[in-house]
Design a protein around this motif. Sequence first.
Motif, PDB file in Angstrom:
ATOM      1  N   TYR A  63      15.806  40.848  11.305  1.00 31.61           N
ATOM      2  CA  TYR A  63      14.494  41.496  11.217  1.00 31.61           C
ATOM      3  C   TYR A  63      13.977  41.637   9.788  1.00 31.61           C
ATOM      4  O   TYR A  63      12.768  41.681   9.581  1.00 31.61           O
ATOM      5  N   ALA A  64      14.883  41.743   8.811  1.00 31.44           N
ATOM      6  CA  ALA A  64      14.427  41.897   7.426  1.00 31.44           C
ATOM      7  C   ALA A  64      14.695  40.665   6.582  1.00 31.44           C
ATOM      8  O   ALA A  64      14.209  40.580   5.454  1.00 31.44           O
ATOM      9  N   GLY A  65      15.472  39.710   7.103  1.00 29.92           N
ATOM     10  CA  GLY A  65      15.728  38.484   6.370  1.00 29.92           C
ATOM     11  C   GLY A  65      16.737  38.613   5.246  1.00 29.92           C
ATOM     12  O   GLY A  65      16.786  37.771   4.349  1.00 29.92           O
ATOM     13  N   ARG A 119      16.593  37.601  -3.432  1.00 27.32           N
ATOM     14  CA  ARG A 119      16.429  36.886  -2.171  1.00 27.32           C
ATOM     15  C   ARG A 119      17.225  35.588  -2.224  1.00 27.32           C
ATOM     16  O   ARG A 119      17.680  35.137  -3.292  1.00 27.32           O
ATOM     17  N   ARG A 200       9.490  42.757   9.925  1.00 29.59           N
ATOM     18  CA  ARG A 200       9.282  41.362  10.299  1.00 29.59           C
ATOM     19  C   ARG A 200       8.273  40.680   9.365  1.00 29.59           C
ATOM     20  O   ARG A 200       8.393  39.496   9.060  1.00 29.59           O
ATOM     21  N   ARG A 203      10.163  39.895   6.236  1.00 31.66           N
ATOM     22  CA  ARG A 203      11.017  38.725   6.459  1.00 31.66           C
ATOM     23  C   ARG A 203      10.230  37.429   6.280  1.00 31.66           C
ATOM     24  O   ARG A 203      10.723  36.468   5.695  1.00 31.66           O
ATOM     25  N   GLU A 204       8.981  37.424   6.731  1.00 27.16           N
ATOM     26  CA  GLU A 204       8.163  36.215   6.636  1.00 27.16           C
ATOM     27  C   GLU A 204       7.584  36.023   5.233  1.00 27.16           C
ATOM     28  O   GLU A 204       7.544  34.900   4.725  1.00 27.16           O
ATOM     29  N   LEU A 220      13.189  47.619   2.557  1.00 26.51           N
ATOM     30  CA  LEU A 220      14.478  46.923   2.563  1.00 26.51           C
ATOM     31  C   LEU A 220      15.622  47.890   2.258  1.00 26.51           C
ATOM     32  O   LEU A 220      16.702  47.788   2.855  1.00 26.51           O
ATOM     33  N   GLY A 268      17.616  38.412  15.447  1.00 24.30           N
ATOM     34  CA  GLY A 268      16.268  38.934  15.613  1.00 24.30           C
ATOM     35  C   GLY A 268      15.873  39.193  17.057  1.00 24.30           C
ATOM     36  O   GLY A 268      14.685  39.154  17.380  1.00 24.30           O
TER      37      GLY A 268
END
Length: 330
Positions: A63-65, A119, A200, A203-204, A220, A268
């Motif tokens: 969900y958060a990447g 990241r 979400r 994440r994108e 985060l 996810g």
Amino acid sequence: MAHSAVADPHAYLQAQIRWRRIEIVFWLCALLPFVVTPTYLQLASQIAIAALFALSLDLILGYAGIVSLGHAAFFGLGAYTAGIISKYGWGEPLSGLVIAAALAGAVGYAMSFIIARFRHLALIMIALGLGLLVHEAANSASWLTGGADGLQGIRIRPVLEHFRFDIYGRTAYAYSLAVLFLMFLAARRLIHSPFGLALRGIRENALRMPAIGAPSRAHLRKIYTIAAAMAGVAGALLAQTTSTVSLEVLSFQRSADVLVILILGGAGRLYGGILGAIIYMVARDQFSGLNPQFWYFWIGLLLVAVVMFLPNGILGGLSRLAARWRGNWL
């Protein structure tokens, strides 16, 4: 669905919160091991613990990447916390879960200030490095953790001072399943909230989210802390239901296993980690029985097949098949 989310996000979230029949059936089926496979309740309790651990990873990865190869640090912290306090006289299991969650969450919060700044590859390496640091710290503090020999003298009192942990695993499974269900309810409510939608979006595209009022780093840090606390609960469950804690709970192997579980089930999707835990743990039990030395070969083969043919995991593949089936009937 996407159009309705844009037109009325509150209605969209309310629709997501509603329980579906298949969800109710799934949780009712979770009670079947008490009747259908009573001799495998110990395995069932391990599945519930692995599912909770995978659910905690799904919150940050799916969900958060946030890709983490050191998530076992929090699992192990929870296990050692529950084991150590029980060794020195505090063996009440429920309060042990709370203490383990608090300590793992506090460490996760401290680490989140580093994690939220990076990241991709740098994030993976930092998470891995932090996990290895915790592992070596536990190994060095053998006077407290037992080092390579494991923690000795764990004494867990009965749940609610009434339900003792028996060799058949009845209490262990009921206890683990109840905790998993409560943690799942909390995660479900969190994900189907404005905060979950913001995760979400981060994440994108983490850079654009602050423009619409969602501070990426703060969000985060919050979800990383929550996931760490949840992983700590899973680790404490393992210590309490098995009365053993070793350095393995902090190992890279543990972090890799939970990542494999999540990939198998589907990241996810909330239920992805639970489904992945069922498949992985049952497959490990069966494959290790067939070939104790090379059972990981079959796990690897299963993982490759899922990634190649079901890139969104088994649950993602089932969802796609269900969508096609509904489309054929319309």
